[in-house]
Design an enzyme around this catalytic site. Structure first.
Site, PDB file in Angstrom:
ATOM      1  N   ASN A  50      -6.838   2.589  -3.034  1.00  0.00           N
ATOM      2  CA  ASN A  50      -6.192   3.691  -3.814  1.00  0.00           C
ATOM      3  C   ASN A  50      -4.599   3.524  -3.642  1.00  0.00           C
ATOM      4  O   ASN A  50      -3.918   3.633  -4.436  1.00  0.00           O
ATOM      5  CB  ASN A  50      -6.808   5.023  -3.162  1.00  0.00           C
ATOM      6  CG  ASN A  50      -6.311   6.427  -3.927  1.00  0.00           C
ATOM      7  OD1 ASN A  50      -7.048   7.377  -3.495  1.00  0.00           O
ATOM      8  ND2 ASN A  50      -5.564   6.004  -4.939  1.00  0.00           N
ATOM      9  N   LYS A 101     -19.912   7.037  -1.033  1.00  0.00           N
ATOM     10  CA  LYS A 101     -19.257   6.397   0.158  1.00  0.00           C
ATOM     11  C   LYS A 101     -19.246   7.225   1.348  1.00  0.00           C
ATOM     12  O   LYS A 101     -18.771   8.247   1.229  1.00  0.00           O
ATOM     13  CB  LYS A 101     -17.822   5.854  -0.508  1.00  0.00           C
ATOM     14  CG  LYS A 101     -17.013   5.122   0.652  1.00  0.00           C
ATOM     15  CD  LYS A 101     -15.667   5.074   0.542  1.00  0.00           C
ATOM     16  CE  LYS A 101     -14.818   4.743   1.507  1.00  0.00           C
ATOM     17  NZ  LYS A 101     -13.418   4.996   1.494  1.00  0.00           N
ATOM     18  N   GLY A 117      -4.122   3.633   4.250  1.00  0.00           N
ATOM     19  CA  GLY A 117      -2.645   3.937   3.417  1.00  0.00           C
ATOM     20  C   GLY A 117      -1.736   3.348   4.127  1.00  0.00           C
ATOM     21  O   GLY A 117      -0.456   3.597   3.662  1.00  0.00           O
ATOM     22  N   ALA A 172      -9.348  -0.148   2.659  1.00  0.00           N
ATOM     23  CA  ALA A 172      -8.174   0.432   3.679  1.00  0.00           C
ATOM     24  C   ALA A 172      -7.407  -0.666   4.050  1.00  0.00           C
ATOM     25  O   ALA A 172      -7.844  -1.716   4.448  1.00  0.00           O
ATOM     26  CB  ALA A 172      -8.891   1.158   4.672  1.00  0.00           C
TER      27      ALA A 172
END
Length: 261
Positions: A211, A102, A163, A189
Site C-alpha cells: 500500500n 486478511k 510502512g 509490508a
C-alpha cells in the site's frame, strides 16, 4: 498459462500484486493507481474505509465495484483476537457473505509488529466460522507453519515493518517459509520500491501485498505501474532459474572458439 496464475482459496488471478486502498489523496487517485497496478485483489481496512457502514458518505464500493475487483477486508488497527474477529464478521455482512479476508492483529502501535499469539487465536476462530483467511505474520518460519496447519489459505510474512519501505531485510527466513509452505506465501509490508518487489518474487514468493510503497510515492500512479512490471519480471526470473553465482570465476559471454587470428 496456469503456472503464471495465483490461486487462493480455489480462485485464480492473473495478477500477483495485491494493492491496498488507503493513504491516497482521494478515491479518484485510488482508482487510477489500482488500475495502473493491474491488481485484481484490493485490500480495505474496515475500521478506516467506508464500504457502506457510514450511510450518506462516499463509498469505496462506488469507485471499485466488487463485480470488477476481489475485495480483501483486513483488520488493520486491531490489537486483539476479539477485535479482529468482530471486524471481519462485520465485513462479511457488509459484503454479502464474502469469505476471503486478511487477518492482522498488531502488537505495538509504534512498530505495527504482529502479535502472533492473538493472530493464532483469531485465525482458529475465523476458520471455524467459515472464513478463508490470508494471514499477516512475522517472518518466523515456525509461526508461519502453525498458521498454515490451522488452515490459513495464504501466509503473509512481513519483509520489514509496515510502512517502513525498508525492503527485504531477512531473505533467509522468507526462503525457509517459502520452501516449507504448501499454501501461497505473499510478502506483506515493508516493500519500498520496484527492486524490493522483484527480489521478493525472485525468492519464490507467490505474490506481494503493498500500500504505502505506491500511495506514498511522489507519483503513485507511475509507481503502481512500476510495481506491476517488477512483480511480473521477478516471477519470470524465478521461473526461468537464475544462472549460478561463480565467485572468482569469470566466463566470457562470447564464444571462445573460431576467433580471428
Amino acid at each position: 498459462m496456469t503456472m503464471h496464475q495465483l490461486k487462493i482459496a480455489e480462485q485464480t488471478y492473473h495478477s500477483r500484486l495485491l494493492v491496498g486502498t488507503g493513504k491516497y489523496k482521494d478515491f479518484a487517485q485510488t482508482k487510477a493507481a489500482i488500475d495502473a497496478s493491474g491488481a485484481q485483489i484490493v485490500t480495505v481496512a474496515i475500521r478506516r474505509t467506508n464500504i457502506g457502514q457510514n450511510a450518506g458518505e462516499p463509498s469505496l464500493l462506488e469507485v471499485l465495484p466488487p463485480s470488477e475487483y476481489t475485495y480483501l477486508p483486513n483488520t488493520a488497527g486491531c490489537y486483539s483476537a476479539d477485535e479482529a474477529v468482530r471486524t471481519l464478521r462485520l465485513a462479511r455482512e457488509l459484503l454479502d457473505g464474502h469469505k476471503l479476508v486478511k487477518l492482522e492483529v498488531l502488537g505495538d502501535p509504534h512498530t505495527l509488529y504482529p502479535n502472533v499469539v492473538e493472530t493464532i487465536d483469531a485465525a482458529k476462530t475465523l476458520i471455524q466460522d467459515g472464513f478463508d483467511v490470508m494471514v499477516y505474520t512475522s517472518d518466523d518460519p515456525i509461526i508461519a507453519k502453525q498458521l498454515e496447519d490451522i488452515g490459513c489459505c495464504a501466509i503473509m510474512p512481513l519483509a520489514s515493518l509496515i510502512g517502513s519501505g525498508m525492503g527485504i531485510l531477512n531473505p533467509w527466513n522468507l526462503q525457509i517459509i517459502i520452501d516449507n509452505a504448501k499454501v501461497p506465501v505473499l510478502v506483506d509490508a515493508g516493500v519500498g520500491t520496484a527492486s524490493d518487489a522483484a527480489i521478493a518474487m525472485e525468492l519464490g514468493c507467490d505474490g506481494i501485498l503493498m500500500n504505502t510503497a505506491i500511495a506514498g510515492a511522489k507519483d503513485p500512479i507511475l509507481m503502481a505501474s512500476a510495481m506491476k512490471k517488477a512483480v511480473e519480471a521477478g516471477r519470470e526470473a524465478f521461473l526461468a532459474g537464475r544462472m549460478p553465482k561463480k565467485h572468482y570465476s569469470a566466463s566470457p559471454s562470447s564464444p571462445t572458439t573460431g576467433l580471428i587470428t
